[in-house]
Design an enzyme around this catalytic site. Structure first.
Site, PDB file in Angstrom:
ATOM      1  N   HIS A 171       0.823  -1.203   0.000  1.00 20.93           N
ATOM      2  CA  HIS A 171       0.000   0.000   0.000  1.00 20.93           C
ATOM      3  C   HIS A 171       0.863   1.261   0.000  1.00 20.93           C
ATOM      4  CE1 HIS A 171      -3.183   2.580   2.255  1.00 20.93           C
ATOM      5  NE2 HIS A 171      -3.530   2.485   0.979  1.00 20.93           N
ATOM      6  N   HIS A 201      -1.476  11.212  -2.068  1.00 13.45           N
ATOM      7  CA  HIS A 201      -2.782  10.710  -1.662  1.00 13.45           C
ATOM      8  C   HIS A 201      -3.770  11.821  -1.386  1.00 13.45           C
ATOM      9  CE1 HIS A 201      -5.842   9.405   1.266  1.00 13.45           C
ATOM     10  NE2 HIS A 201      -5.838   8.292   0.568  1.00 13.45           N
TER      11      HIS A 201
END
Length: 265
Positions: free
Chosen positions: A21, A63
């Protein structure tokens, strides 16, 4: 095809089961080359990352919508907009995107999608690109990210998997580069039955459903598999939950715990 109609068996899935991730986004600064290198050192061969556009059209990894959490803004002019996508790439490329994590990573830069592509291709790694558009640029971001992905991975046997929570972004990717595999991200059902979500994914030509791991059950797995989708989960950091998802027959687990889970399992 109706979501509840029987589908033929899906083609062989070319991607590894375990996916790191945001690189190795807790042990190193997320969405940086340092995180990818660290994940690879633990044996991971597939990575997830978040990609958005600078205001001059350069795809880069980040992000959040804003920069404060994972970048030192001191290199930007005073009172500069905190929204990352409102800045040109030249300004973004000057930021320290590693010092927030630890002094060991001070000076780590925000990487472009091109830099990540070079790393993955050189090391035989696979990539899941989550398209993260700035508000108001949803379809355009999907178009541009897909165009860059197709160019960067031209001639590579297994292209990146493009995913997004944003339907307009996936529509843009589909319209521009329909041959690239896509996946619909789902965080919560939000009052829509599974059949409706599967209908969205079917209309978008998706190969995969990537969802909050808690949403997978025997029933939802059966429905998604019957509709012909591959099933991925985020973010799986617990042994018991990982085993539950494996027992259900899901195809991919996205994890922060690259130092804990063996990616070969």
């Amino acid at each position: 095809m109706r979501p509840n109609a029987a589908a033929p068996p899906p083609a062989p899935w070319p991607y590894p089961r375990w996916i790191a991730h945001r690189g190795a986004g807790t042990l190193a600064p997320e969405n940086t080359l340092a995180a990818f290198r660290l994940g690879a050192s633990h044996g991971y061969r597939m990575f997830e990352c978040d990609v958005k556009l600078s205001n001059d059209g350069v795809p880069f990894l980040l992000h959040d919508d804003t920069l404060e959490r994972t970048a030192d803004l001191s290199a930007l002019p005073a009172r500069a907009a905190p929204v990352a996508g409102h800045h040109a790439w030249h300004a973004l490329s000057q930021l320290d995107a590693g010092g927030w994590h630890s002094t060991a990573y001070a000076g780590e830069a925000l990487p472009t999608l091109g830099a990540i592509a070079r790393f993955c291709i050189a090391n035989g790694c696979f990539l899941n690109i989550e398209i993260k558009p700035t508000v108001g640029t949803e379809r355009h971001t999907g178009e541009v990210v897909a165009q860059h992905a197709a160019r960067l991975w031209q001639g590579v046997a297994v292209p990146p998997l493009l995913t997004s929570f944003d339907i307009a972004a996936l529509e843009g990717a589909m319209a521009t580069q329909p041959e690239l595999p896509r996946g619909l991200l789902i965080h919560a059902l939000e009052g829509q039955p599974w059949a409706q979500w599967l209908g969205h994914a079917t209309r978008l030509g998706c190969k995969a459903i990537v969802c909050n791991h808690e949403l997978w059950s025997a029933e939802s797995v059966a429905l998604a598999k019957a509709a012909g989708f591959r099933l991925l989960s985020y973010t799986v950091n617990d042994d018991q939950e990982a085993q539950r998802l494996l027992d259900l027959g899901t195809d991919g687990l996205i994890t922060d715990r690259v130092d804990h889970f063996r990616p070969q399992s």
